[in-house]
Design an enzyme around this catalytic site. Structure first.
Site, PDB file in Angstrom:
ATOM      1  N   SER A 100      -2.160  -6.525  17.600  1.00 50.60           N
ATOM      2  CA  SER A 100      -1.077  -5.530  17.585  1.00 50.60           C
ATOM      3  C   SER A 100      -1.539  -4.243  16.915  1.00 50.60           C
ATOM      4  CB  SER A 100       0.179  -6.091  16.899  1.00 50.60           C
ATOM      5  OG  SER A 100      -0.013  -6.233  15.500  1.00 50.60           O
ATOM      6  N   LYS A 101      -2.358  -4.354  15.870  1.00 51.61           N
ATOM      7  CA  LYS A 101      -2.873  -3.139  15.211  1.00 51.61           C
ATOM      8  C   LYS A 101      -3.838  -2.402  16.148  1.00 51.61           C
ATOM      9  CE  LYS A 101      -2.214  -1.822  11.542  1.00 51.61           C
ATOM     10  NZ  LYS A 101      -1.158  -0.962  10.949  1.00 51.61           N
TER      11      LYS A 101
ATOM     12  N   ASN B 277      -7.100  -4.968   0.955  1.00 51.57           N
ATOM     13  CA  ASN B 277      -6.674  -4.305  -0.283  1.00 51.57           C
ATOM     14  C   ASN B 277      -6.189  -5.329  -1.305  1.00 51.57           C
ATOM     15  OD1 ASN B 277      -5.278  -1.033   0.340  1.00 51.57           O
ATOM     16  ND2 ASN B 277      -6.849  -2.063   1.540  1.00 51.57           N
TER      17      ASN B 277
ATOM     18  N   ILE C 207      11.320   2.036  11.971  1.00 56.62           N
ATOM     19  CA  ILE C 207      10.552   2.989  12.785  1.00 56.62           C
ATOM     20  C   ILE C 207      10.805   2.791  14.281  1.00 56.62           C
ATOM     21  CG2 ILE C 207       8.704   3.354  11.089  1.00 56.62           C
ATOM     22  CD1 ILE C 207       6.980   1.375  12.820  1.00 56.62           C
TER      23      ILE C 207
ATOM     24  N   TYR D  13      -8.058 -22.229   2.356  1.00 58.65           N
ATOM     25  CA  TYR D  13      -8.152 -22.579   3.775  1.00 58.65           C
ATOM     26  C   TYR D  13      -9.582 -23.025   4.121  1.00 58.65           C
ATOM     27  CZ  TYR D  13      -3.729 -19.967   4.556  1.00 58.65           C
ATOM     28  OH  TYR D  13      -2.441 -19.498   4.534  1.00 58.65           O
TER      29      TYR D  13
ATOM     30  N   THR E  28      -6.584  -1.208  10.218  1.00 57.57           N
ATOM     31  CA  THR E  28      -7.300  -2.268   9.499  1.00 57.57           C
ATOM     32  C   THR E  28      -8.666  -2.546  10.119  1.00 57.57           C
ATOM     33  OG1 THR E  28      -7.273  -4.659   9.088  1.00 57.57           O
ATOM     34  CG2 THR E  28      -5.965  -3.902  10.936  1.00 57.57           C
ATOM     35  N   ASP E  29      -9.593  -3.025   9.310  1.00 53.19           N
ATOM     36  CA  ASP E  29     -10.903  -3.435   9.841  1.00 53.19           C
ATOM     37  C   ASP E  29     -10.788  -4.681  10.724  1.00 53.19           C
ATOM     38  OD1 ASP E  29     -10.396  -5.364   7.887  1.00 53.19           O
ATOM     39  OD2 ASP E  29     -12.326  -5.134   6.858  1.00 53.19           O
ATOM     40  N   GLU E  30      -9.621  -5.372  10.660  1.00 47.16           N
ATOM     41  CA  GLU E  30      -9.489  -6.607  11.438  1.00 47.16           C
ATOM     42  C   GLU E  30      -9.508  -6.342  12.937  1.00 47.16           C
ATOM     43  OE1 GLU E  30      -6.742  -9.497   9.849  1.00 47.16           O
ATOM     44  OE2 GLU E  30      -6.931  -8.650   7.844  1.00 47.16           O
TER      45      GLU E  30
ATOM     46  N   TYR F 256      -1.870 -10.451  14.862  1.00 44.37           N
ATOM     47  CA  TYR F 256      -1.737  -9.280  13.974  1.00 44.37           C
ATOM     48  C   TYR F 256      -2.753  -8.205  14.337  1.00 44.37           C
ATOM     49  CZ  TYR F 256      -2.780  -6.366   9.900  1.00 44.37           C
ATOM     50  OH  TYR F 256      -3.055  -5.289   9.087  1.00 44.37           O
TER      51      TYR F 256
ATOM     52  N   ALA G 176       4.420  -1.749   8.892  1.00 43.29           N
ATOM     53  CA  ALA G 176       3.862  -2.744   9.816  1.00 43.29           C
ATOM     54  C   ALA G 176       4.276  -4.140   9.379  1.00 43.29           C
ATOM     55  CB  ALA G 176       2.330  -2.669   9.833  1.00 43.29           C
TER      56      ALA G 176
ATOM     57  N   ILE H 128       0.848  -1.204   0.000  1.00 44.18           N
ATOM     58  CA  ILE H 128       0.000   0.000   0.000  1.00 44.18           C
ATOM     59  C   ILE H 128       0.881   1.251   0.000  1.00 44.18           C
ATOM     60  CG2 ILE H 128      -1.833   1.266   1.198  1.00 44.18           C
ATOM     61  CD1 ILE H 128      -2.716  -1.444   2.426  1.00 44.18           C
TER      62      ILE H 128
HETATM   63  P1  NAD Z   1       3.261  -4.752   3.517  1.00 45.03           P
HETATM   64  O1  NAD Z   1       3.595  -5.898   4.414  1.00 45.03           O
HETATM   65  O2  NAD Z   1       3.144  -4.978   2.056  1.00 45.03           O
HETATM   66  O3  NAD Z   1       4.349  -3.598   3.706  1.00 45.03           O
HETATM   67  C1  NAD Z   1       4.842  -3.201   4.960  1.00 45.03           C
HETATM   68  C2  NAD Z   1       6.049  -2.318   4.725  1.00 45.03           C
HETATM   69  O4  NAD Z   1       6.519  -1.883   6.013  1.00 45.03           O
HETATM   70  C3  NAD Z   1       7.226  -3.038   4.039  1.00 45.03           C
HETATM   71  O5  NAD Z   1       7.791  -2.199   3.049  1.00 45.03           O
HETATM   72  C4  NAD Z   1       8.212  -3.270   5.180  1.00 45.03           C
HETATM   73  O6  NAD Z   1       9.556  -3.302   4.733  1.00 45.03           O
HETATM   74  C5  NAD Z   1       7.928  -2.075   6.061  1.00 45.03           C
HETATM   75  N1  NAD Z   1       8.304  -2.305   7.459  1.00 45.03           N
HETATM   76  C6  NAD Z   1       8.037  -3.391   8.230  1.00 45.03           C
HETATM   77  N2  NAD Z   1       8.574  -3.237   9.449  1.00 45.03           N
HETATM   78  C7  NAD Z   1       9.172  -2.013   9.455  1.00 45.03           C
HETATM   79  C8  NAD Z   1       9.887  -1.276  10.438  1.00 45.03           C
HETATM   80  N3  NAD Z   1      10.108  -1.753  11.667  1.00 45.03           N
HETATM   81  N4  NAD Z   1      10.353  -0.042  10.104  1.00 45.03           N
HETATM   82  C9  NAD Z   1      10.152   0.459   8.861  1.00 45.03           C
HETATM   83  N5  NAD Z   1       9.502  -0.203   7.890  1.00 45.03           N
HETATM   84  C10 NAD Z   1       9.021  -1.428   8.193  1.00 45.03           C
HETATM   85  O7  NAD Z   1       1.940  -4.123   4.131  1.00 45.03           O
HETATM   86  P2  NAD Z   1       0.731  -3.400   3.386  1.00 45.03           P
HETATM   87  O8  NAD Z   1      -0.234  -4.423   2.928  1.00 45.03           O
HETATM   88  O9  NAD Z   1       1.258  -2.418   2.425  1.00 45.03           O
HETATM   89  O10 NAD Z   1       0.063  -2.658   4.619  1.00 45.03           O
HETATM   90  C11 NAD Z   1       0.386  -1.298   4.931  1.00 45.03           C
HETATM   91  C12 NAD Z   1      -0.417  -0.881   6.154  1.00 45.03           C
HETATM   92  O11 NAD Z   1      -1.806  -1.012   5.870  1.00 45.03           O
HETATM   93  C13 NAD Z   1      -0.152  -1.736   7.388  1.00 45.03           C
HETATM   94  O12 NAD Z   1      -0.141  -0.891   8.517  1.00 45.03           O
HETATM   95  C14 NAD Z   1      -1.323  -2.694   7.440  1.00 45.03           C
HETATM   96  O13 NAD Z   1      -1.608  -3.077   8.768  1.00 45.03           O
HETATM   97  C15 NAD Z   1      -2.422  -1.830   6.854  1.00 45.03           C
HETATM   98  N6  NAD Z   1      -3.505  -2.581   6.191  1.00 45.03           N
HETATM   99  C16 NAD Z   1      -3.254  -3.409   5.143  1.00 45.03           C
HETATM  100  C17 NAD Z   1      -4.311  -4.085   4.514  1.00 45.03           C
HETATM  101  C18 NAD Z   1      -4.107  -4.981   3.319  1.00 45.03           C
HETATM  102  O14 NAD Z   1      -5.089  -5.551   2.821  1.00 45.03           O
HETATM  103  N7  NAD Z   1      -2.901  -5.121   2.791  1.00 45.03           N
HETATM  104  C19 NAD Z   1      -5.615  -3.928   4.979  1.00 45.03           C
HETATM  105  C20 NAD Z   1      -5.825  -3.085   6.064  1.00 45.03           C
HETATM  106  C21 NAD Z   1      -4.763  -2.405   6.641  1.00 45.03           C
HETATM  107  P1  TYD Z   2      -5.061 -12.760   3.506  1.00 45.61           P
HETATM  108  O1  TYD Z   2      -4.726 -12.236   2.153  1.00 45.61           O
HETATM  109  O2  TYD Z   2      -3.997 -13.394   4.327  1.00 45.61           O
HETATM  110  O3  TYD Z   2      -5.742 -11.527   4.296  1.00 45.61           O
HETATM  111  P2  TYD Z   2      -6.475 -11.526   5.762  1.00 45.61           P
HETATM  112  O4  TYD Z   2      -6.286 -12.818   6.408  1.00 45.61           O
HETATM  113  O5  TYD Z   2      -5.747 -10.432   6.471  1.00 45.61           O
HETATM  114  O6  TYD Z   2      -7.902 -11.210   5.456  1.00 45.61           O
HETATM  115  O7  TYD Z   2      -6.249 -13.806   3.368  1.00 45.61           O
HETATM  116  C1  TYD Z   2      -7.477 -13.440   2.781  1.00 45.61           C
HETATM  117  C2  TYD Z   2      -8.421 -14.615   2.943  1.00 45.61           C
HETATM  118  O8  TYD Z   2      -7.925 -15.711   2.168  1.00 45.61           O
HETATM  119  C3  TYD Z   2      -8.513 -15.129   4.356  1.00 45.61           C
HETATM  120  O9  TYD Z   2      -9.852 -15.576   4.595  1.00 45.61           O
HETATM  121  C4  TYD Z   2      -7.573 -16.300   4.389  1.00 45.61           C
HETATM  122  C5  TYD Z   2      -7.674 -16.860   2.991  1.00 45.61           C
HETATM  123  N1  TYD Z   2      -6.461 -17.516   2.478  1.00 45.61           N
HETATM  124  C6  TYD Z   2      -6.553 -18.773   1.879  1.00 45.61           C
HETATM  125  O10 TYD Z   2      -7.623 -19.387   1.800  1.00 45.61           O
HETATM  126  N2  TYD Z   2      -5.397 -19.347   1.402  1.00 45.61           N
HETATM  127  C7  TYD Z   2      -4.189 -18.727   1.485  1.00 45.61           C
HETATM  128  O11 TYD Z   2      -3.167 -19.311   1.037  1.00 45.61           O
HETATM  129  C8  TYD Z   2      -4.128 -17.410   2.065  1.00 45.61           C
HETATM  130  C9  TYD Z   2      -2.811 -16.676   2.168  1.00 45.61           C
HETATM  131  C10 TYD Z   2      -5.289 -16.843   2.555  1.00 45.61           C
END
Ligand code: NAD
Ligand code: TYD
Length: 338
Positions: A154-155, A181, A60, A208, A125-127, A151, A83, A13
């Site tokens: 912690s959020k 996302n 961070i 899963y 996150t909505d989680e 996870y 994160a 993101i």
């Molecule tokens: P991601 O795992 O793709 O990226 C995380 C980034 O943070 C990486 O570039 C990593 O190198 C960096 N990072 C990790 N630990 C660090 C540290 N100690 N110091 C500096 N950088 C560090 O995650 P994402 O999917 O891009 O998520 C970004 C944010 O959005 C997170 O806070 C996550 O909780 C939140 N979020 C993500 C989703 C999703 O669907 N991906 C949904 C809701 C919220």
């Molecule tokens: P994920 O992308 O890990 O996001 P989150 O658990 O944070 O929602 O998983 C999305 C959904 O897909 C979740 O219900 C778990 C499921 N899942 C599988 O069924 N197989 C997989 O290999 C993974 C990674 C996730």
């Protein structure tokens, strides 16, 4: 031009957000990223120019580093995305999630307070709201926090720290909470890119449990627009939920990916369920529609097709991620440039 500090800007993101801000050209950006396994400099290599977009390699949790960045630049806001973000990894080992998501957020809050940063945008996150039954109304900003995984715990902890800095120290902070996302540059441990790359390679798609869990899919570009709206128009102390009106069962998404790629459903492989697996997430984005004028522009069907095509056409990116090359090659390149 104002300067923004984007933490986690080399992740999924964060990199989409950095690209959006760089494209619009209204702000200078400093990216702070530790380049963990989830960070990939290739995601932003074409916008990092050492001038309007600069990159700092570090954590961070490093209070001295964060303080020096804030002392050397007049930062208007911290957009905090860094994160540990993968639920399955938090089940294997929760400690890195506490270190980065909780301790790291506290380091940033303390540093922002000391340096007088105007606004802190905490991307969550909505989680944190826990799980929904099939007929429950979608999460709103008033839904109680009931995190179920290490996870999400912690959020939620970091969200509460942010809240406490608003109430105790009068900090100007907003919290955004979004649904799952998807889109370009997502690391293929998450559902959609994992299923897509496995299908491209003709490998099994690990579903899963019964595959009937529901996620509310939000295109990353819509989310990034929302983060900027929360930064520019949000009210101090408020929470803003972003969702994509994209509720779908995992098994339906997996089958759609196979269909887009012309692959057979025999690749679907049912595997053991994730412990404590949340059954359904869904966001009611009415508040951001009314207060920020935000609506998602992508519908899930078009967004999923475009995303699958992105992974199909970005073979070099996929290959570097698959082989692990991204972890060394791009860091070396950056360090050589200095
Ligand atoms: P991601 O795992 O793709 O990226 C995380 C980034 O943070 C990486 O570039 C990593 O190198 C960096 N990072 C990790 N630990 C660090 C540290 N100690 N110091 C500096 N950088 C560090 O995650 P994402 O999917 O891009 O998520 C970004 C944010 O959005 C997170 O806070 C996550 O909780 C939140 N979020 C993500 C989703 C999703 O669907 N991906 C949904 C809701 C919220
Ligand atoms: P994920 O992308 O890990 O996001 P989150 O658990 O944070 O929602 O998983 C999305 C959904 O897909 C979740 O219900 C778990 C499921 N899942 C599988 O069924 N197989 C997989 O290999 C993974 C990674 C996730």
């Amino acid at each position: 031009m104002k300067t923004l500090l984007v933490t986690g800007g080399a992740g999924f993101i964060g990199s989409n957000l950095v690209r959006l801000i760089a494209r619009e050209g209204r702000y200078r950006i400093i990216v702070l990223d530790a380049l963990t396994y989830a960070g990939n400099l290739e995601n932003i290599q074409d916008v990092v120019n050492g001038d309007t977009v600069t990159f700092v390699h570090g954590s961070i949790t490093d209070a001295a580093l964060v303080a020096s960045i804030l002392a050397n630049a007049d930062i208007d806001a911290i957009l905090h995305l860094a994160a540990e973000s993968h639920v399955d990894r938090s089940i294997q080992s929760a400690a890195p999630f506490i270190e980065t998501n909780v301790v790291g957020t506290l380091v940033l809050l303390e540093a922002a307070k000391a340096a007088g940063v105007r606004r802190f945008v905490h991307v969550s996150t909505d989680e944190v709201y826990g799980t929904l039954g099939p007929d429950d109304p979608a999460f709103t900003e008033e839904t109680p926090l009931q995190p179920n995984s290490p996870y999400s715990a912690s959020k939620a902890s970091s969200d509460l720290l942010v809240r406490s800095f608003v109430h105790t120290h009068g900090m100007d902070a907003v919290i955004t909470r979004c649904s799952n996302n998807y889109g370009p540059y997502q690391f293929p441990e998450k559902f959609i890119p994992l299923m897509t790359l496995n299908a491209i390679d003709g490998r099994g798609l690990p579903v899963y449990g019964d595959g009937l869990q529901v996620r509310d899919w939000l295109h990353v570009e819509d989310h990034c627009r929302g983060i900027m709206m929360a930064y520019e128009q949000g009210k101090a102390g408020e929470v803003y939920n972003f969702g994509g009106y994209g509720e779908e069962k995992n098994i339906v998404v997996a089958k759609a990916i196979l269909k887009h790629l012309g692959k057979d459903e025999s690749l679907l492989t049912y595997v053991a369920d994730r412990p404590g697996h949340d059954r359904r997430y869904a966001i009611n984005p009415r508040k951001v529609a009314h207060e920020l004028g935000w609506e998602p522009e992508w519908n899930f069907e078009d967004g999923l097709r475009a995303t699958v095509e992105w992974y199909q056409s970005h073979t070099a990116w996929c290959e570097n991620v698959r082989s692990g090359e991204y972890r060394t090659y791009y860091q070396r390149q950056y360090e050589q440039r200095g």
